[in-house]
Design an enzyme around this catalytic site. Structure first.
Site, PDB file in Angstrom:
ATOM      1  N   TYR A  53      15.853   2.419   0.160  1.00 19.28           N
ATOM      2  CA  TYR A  53      16.271   1.057  -0.189  1.00 19.28           C
ATOM      3  C   TYR A  53      16.891   0.307   0.986  1.00 19.28           C
ATOM      4  CZ  TYR A  53      20.467   3.868  -1.254  1.00 19.28           C
ATOM      5  OH  TYR A  53      21.500   4.763  -1.212  1.00 19.28           O
ATOM      6  N   LYS A  99      17.735 -19.348  -6.114  1.00 17.85           N
ATOM      7  CA  LYS A  99      17.924 -20.421  -5.133  1.00 17.85           C
ATOM      8  C   LYS A  99      19.182 -21.198  -5.524  1.00 17.85           C
ATOM      9  CE  LYS A  99      15.246 -24.212  -3.050  1.00 17.85           C
ATOM     10  NZ  LYS A  99      13.968 -24.974  -3.145  1.00 17.85           N
ATOM     11  N   PHE A 171     -32.430  -1.456  -9.075  1.00 16.43           N
ATOM     12  CA  PHE A 171     -31.036  -1.608  -8.661  1.00 16.43           C
ATOM     13  C   PHE A 171     -30.460  -0.297  -8.141  1.00 16.43           C
ATOM     14  CE2 PHE A 171     -31.157  -5.536 -10.967  1.00 16.43           C
ATOM     15  CZ  PHE A 171     -30.104  -6.298 -10.468  1.00 16.43           C
TER      16      PHE A 171
END
Length: 270
Positions: A53, A99, A171
């Protein structure tokens, strides 16, 4: 699942729409919950099986300050994206970006956005019947990896006859099992972008294609929108899809039909 919580990491940066925000900068606060299995780290004292961390907080600060974005949603999303890229053991992440100095000119504690993402298992069918077919499949898989989508398993490549009634070349088909933190709709948009990058042009329905990427399953999600149906509606009708699926995930259960893939394959093969 075990959780690492980081609360109220303060950073100073220059994000915001207004010129003053980009010139003067302001304080932002990040909190996050990261979910992963801590058993190995706890019992073996193995730091590589954990999230450091201290390093993570330093990385967040570096990432946060290296650009100037208009929206805090963009910054928060990039933090989540880069955390998943840097720490593959993290299975789920919930990040809140505050903020507190938001220029609203009113009494306000904070404004914040929260982004919550979880890794999911998905199955993608790949097909090509133009040019170097196997090379086209490989390029598509490489582009998935380049976008941070982890390839868990790849089926063998099958040569199959075209499906849908349009006369064309055979394919090369394949199915891959992936792990991604992208929501289903975002994963679909990623597949469409890769098709476009590789040069696919959609002209004839079920017609020839340089590359075709179909989203078959995302976990056990059942979804119906104008753009996306999950599970893919034709899985139980396409033997080549079931053959590839049963090779890599025979016991995966179709969330609508409630049958394992191997049973659906055996039933259609008969």
């Amino acid at each position: 699942m075990d959780q690492l919580q980081i609360k109220d990491l303060e950073m100073f940066a220059y994000h915001g729409l207004f010129p003053s925000e980009k010139e003067l900068g302001q304080k932002f606060i990040v909190s996050a919950i990261l979910s992963y299995d801590m058993t190995k780290a706890a019992t073996d004292l193995d730091l590589t099986a954990s999230v450091h961390y201290g390093e993570l907080c330093q990385q967040w600060t570096t990432w946060f300050q290296e650009t100037s974005e208009d929206l805090i949603e963009t910054v928060a999303y990039k933090l989540v994206e880069r955390t998943f890229e840097s720490y593959p053991l993290v299975q789920e992440m919930k990040l809140e970006l505050k903020k507190p100095w938001a220029p609203v000119h009113l009494s306000l504690d904070t404004c914040s956005v929260t982004i919550h993402r979880r890794k999911q298992r998905a199955f993608i069918a790949l097909g090509s019947n133009m040019g170097d077919k196997q090379a086209n499949l490989k390029q598509a898989i490489d582009k998935l990896r380049a976008r941070g989508i982890h390839i868990l398993k790849e089926s063998s490549v099958l040569a199959t006859e075209p499906w849908g009634g349009v006369e064309q070349d055979s394919f090369a088909n394949q199915v891959v099992e992936v792990e991604t933190w992208l929501p289903a709709q975002d994963l679909l948009e990623t597949l469409l972008a890769i098709e476009s990058e590789l040069g696919r042009v959609r002209e004839v329905h079920w017609g020839p294609r340089l590359i075709d990427l179909d989203l078959l399953f995302v976990e056990d999600q059942i979804l119906y929108t104008d753009d996306l149906i999950l599970p893919h509606p034709y899985i139980a009708e396409r033997l080549f899809v079931l053959e590839s699926l049963q090779e890599i995930a025979p016991h995966f259960i179709h969330p609508i039909l409630k049958q394992p893939i191997r049973n659906l394959y055996d039933a259609l093969k008969k």
